[in-house]
Design a protein around this motif. Sequence first.
Motif, mmCIF file in Angstrom:
data_model
loop_
_atom_site.group_PDB
_atom_site.id
_atom_site.type_symbol
_atom_site.label_atom_id
_atom_site.label_comp_id
_atom_site.label_asym_id
_atom_site.label_seq_id
_atom_site.Cartn_x
_atom_site.Cartn_y
_atom_site.Cartn_z
ATOM 1 N N ILE A 119 0.078 14.682 19.535
ATOM 2 C CA ILE A 119 0.046 14.686 17.684
ATOM 3 C C ILE A 119 -1.753 14.858 17.605
ATOM 4 N N LYS A 120 -2.072 14.652 16.653
ATOM 5 C CA LYS A 120 -3.243 14.578 16.295
ATOM 6 C C LYS A 120 -3.262 13.782 14.815
ATOM 7 N N PRO A 121 -4.498 12.336 14.835
ATOM 8 C CA PRO A 121 -3.628 11.472 13.852
ATOM 9 C C PRO A 121 -4.438 12.407 12.487
ATOM 10 N N ASP A 122 -3.668 11.902 11.123
ATOM 11 C CA ASP A 122 -4.725 12.117 9.867
ATOM 12 C C ASP A 122 -5.017 11.453 9.214
ATOM 13 N N MET A 123 -6.577 10.891 9.472
ATOM 14 C CA MET A 123 -6.642 9.664 8.751
ATOM 15 C C MET A 123 -7.243 10.328 7.263
ATOM 16 N N ASP A 124 -6.758 11.394 6.864
ATOM 17 C CA ASP A 124 -7.429 11.455 5.162
ATOM 18 C C ASP A 124 -5.747 11.272 4.942
ATOM 19 N N GLY A 125 -4.555 11.972 4.924
ATOM 20 C CA GLY A 125 -3.341 11.482 4.867
ATOM 21 C C GLY A 125 -2.708 9.800 4.822
ATOM 22 N N TYR A 126 -3.650 9.375 6.070
ATOM 23 C CA TYR A 126 -3.102 7.881 6.305
ATOM 24 C C TYR A 126 -3.663 7.323 5.275
ATOM 25 N N GLU A 127 -4.934 7.634 4.468
ATOM 26 C CA GLU A 127 -5.907 7.065 3.574
ATOM 27 C C GLU A 127 -4.939 7.211 1.824
ATOM 28 N N CYS A 149 1.301 4.180 -1.905
ATOM 29 C CA CYS A 149 2.353 3.331 -1.340
ATOM 30 C C CYS A 149 2.531 1.973 -1.902
ATOM 31 N N GLY A 150 0.862 1.429 -1.578
ATOM 32 C CA GLY A 150 0.524 0.176 -1.826
ATOM 33 C C GLY A 150 0.891 -0.737 -1.194
ATOM 34 N N GLU A 151 2.072 -1.615 -1.670
ATOM 35 C CA GLU A 151 2.115 -3.069 -0.802
ATOM 36 C C GLU A 151 2.867 -2.349 -0.202
ATOM 37 N N ASP A 152 4.463 -1.770 -0.072
ATOM 38 C CA ASP A 152 5.033 -1.239 0.489
ATOM 39 C C ASP A 152 4.823 -0.204 1.153
ATOM 40 N N PHE A 153 3.360 -0.518 2.070
ATOM 41 C CA PHE A 153 3.038 0.221 3.365
ATOM 42 C C PHE A 153 3.192 -0.209 4.420
ATOM 43 N N PRO A 171 6.126 -2.386 4.971
ATOM 44 C CA PRO A 171 6.637 -3.141 4.910
ATOM 45 C C PRO A 171 7.479 -4.369 4.821
ATOM 46 N N THR A 172 7.926 -5.437 4.576
ATOM 47 C CA THR A 172 8.616 -6.355 4.723
ATOM 48 C C THR A 172 10.516 -6.131 3.906
ATOM 49 N N SER A 173 11.292 -6.995 4.924
ATOM 50 C CA SER A 173 12.639 -7.400 5.277
ATOM 51 C C SER A 173 12.750 -7.359 3.034
ATOM 52 N N ASN A 174 12.067 -7.038 2.274
ATOM 53 C CA ASN A 174 12.900 -7.182 1.368
ATOM 54 C C ASN A 174 12.107 -5.646 0.645
ATOM 55 N N SER A 175 11.623 -5.491 1.315
ATOM 56 C CA SER A 175 11.544 -4.166 0.492
ATOM 57 C C SER A 175 11.739 -3.042 0.616
ATOM 58 N N LEU A 176 11.814 -1.513 -0.367
ATOM 59 C CA LEU A 176 13.242 -0.434 -0.368
ATOM 60 C C LEU A 176 12.074 1.127 -0.593
ATOM 61 N N ILE A 177 11.941 1.188 0.278
ATOM 62 C CA ILE A 177 11.749 2.593 0.821
ATOM 63 C C ILE A 177 12.296 3.499 1.497
ATOM 64 N N HIS A 178 13.323 3.409 1.190
ATOM 65 C CA HIS A 178 15.017 4.765 1.939
ATOM 66 C C HIS A 178 14.478 5.651 0.770
ATOM 67 N N THR A 206 12.044 7.462 0.279
ATOM 68 C CA THR A 206 10.844 7.576 -0.794
ATOM 69 C C THR A 206 9.965 8.688 -0.472
ATOM 70 N N HIS A 207 10.030 8.604 0.412
ATOM 71 C CA HIS A 207 8.771 9.457 1.587
ATOM 72 C C HIS A 207 9.511 11.319 1.216
ATOM 73 N N VAL A 208 8.151 11.910 1.188
ATOM 74 C CA VAL A 208 8.608 13.122 0.750
ATOM 75 C C VAL A 208 7.623 13.878 1.583
ATOM 76 N N PRO A 209 7.781 14.680 2.906
ATOM 77 C CA PRO A 209 6.825 15.001 3.645
ATOM 78 C C PRO A 209 6.092 16.054 3.210
ATOM 79 N N SER A 210 4.983 16.193 3.731
ATOM 80 C CA SER A 210 3.550 17.561 2.982
ATOM 81 C C SER A 210 4.531 18.791 3.899
ATOM 82 N N LYS A 211 3.605 19.557 2.935
ATOM 83 C CA LYS A 211 4.140 21.517 3.886
ATOM 84 C C LYS A 211 3.108 20.983 5.028
#
Length: 239
Positions: free
Chosen positions: A138-146, A152-156, A158-165, A167-172
């Motif tokens: 695994i090599k970290p992708d800092m551009d993709g991370y940013e 995602c904003g604040e959901d990046f 997540p807390t106990s009140n976050s609903l992000i299940h 919603t993630h779409v993997p890249s090509k």
Amino acid sequence: MISFNNEKVSASVSDEQTESASSQKREERLRKFRELHFRRNEARKLNHKEVVEEDKRLKLPTNWEAKKARLEWELMTDEKKKECAAKGEDYDRVKLLEISAEDAERWERKKKKKNPDPGFSGYAEAQLRQYQRLTKQIKPDMDGYERQREQCGEDFHPTSNSLIHGTHVPSKEGIDRMVEDVEKQIEKRAKYSRRRAYNDDADIDYINERNAKFNKKAERFYGKYTAEIKQNLERGTAV
């Protein structure tokens, strides 16, 4: 009269000599006192400095010295690589020229001892080795991370009140990387798996190939415990 004056002069001279001697002693004592005072202040400053340094060392992580040495070694290696690149030389070749045969042999023995290949000893160990192999790739992708952090904003985080299940779409690129790795695993597994020869005289105690493999595993692990029961069943003398 003259003798009296001479005695008076001699007495005054002796008094002056006594006073000068006492003043010299006093000056000497004051000088020694100042020296002792100066040394005491220096010792106090050094002690305070050592206490501060010791407090800093205690607050550092336990492996700080090893991390520091590792960072220094990495910086030195980067500088050496830049020098070799500027001169048009191969860094690996230059590095090997600086290593003696004894050091190379010792490092090779240490490497073999540190990471031996025990072969297959169990599915849990094989799964762990597979996990370690994949994580090393695994090599970290800092551009993709940013980019994902901005999306995602604040959901990046997540807390106990976050609903992000869901919603993630993997890249090509990530999908292609996963497919490539799966294909490599299939290709490697195909090299080590071979179909066993079929024995016509063997007893048929299975209903399909998967059941046959299961029965072979059961026989390998529990066959010695159930051999007598199996013979009694075959003879018809089982109780």
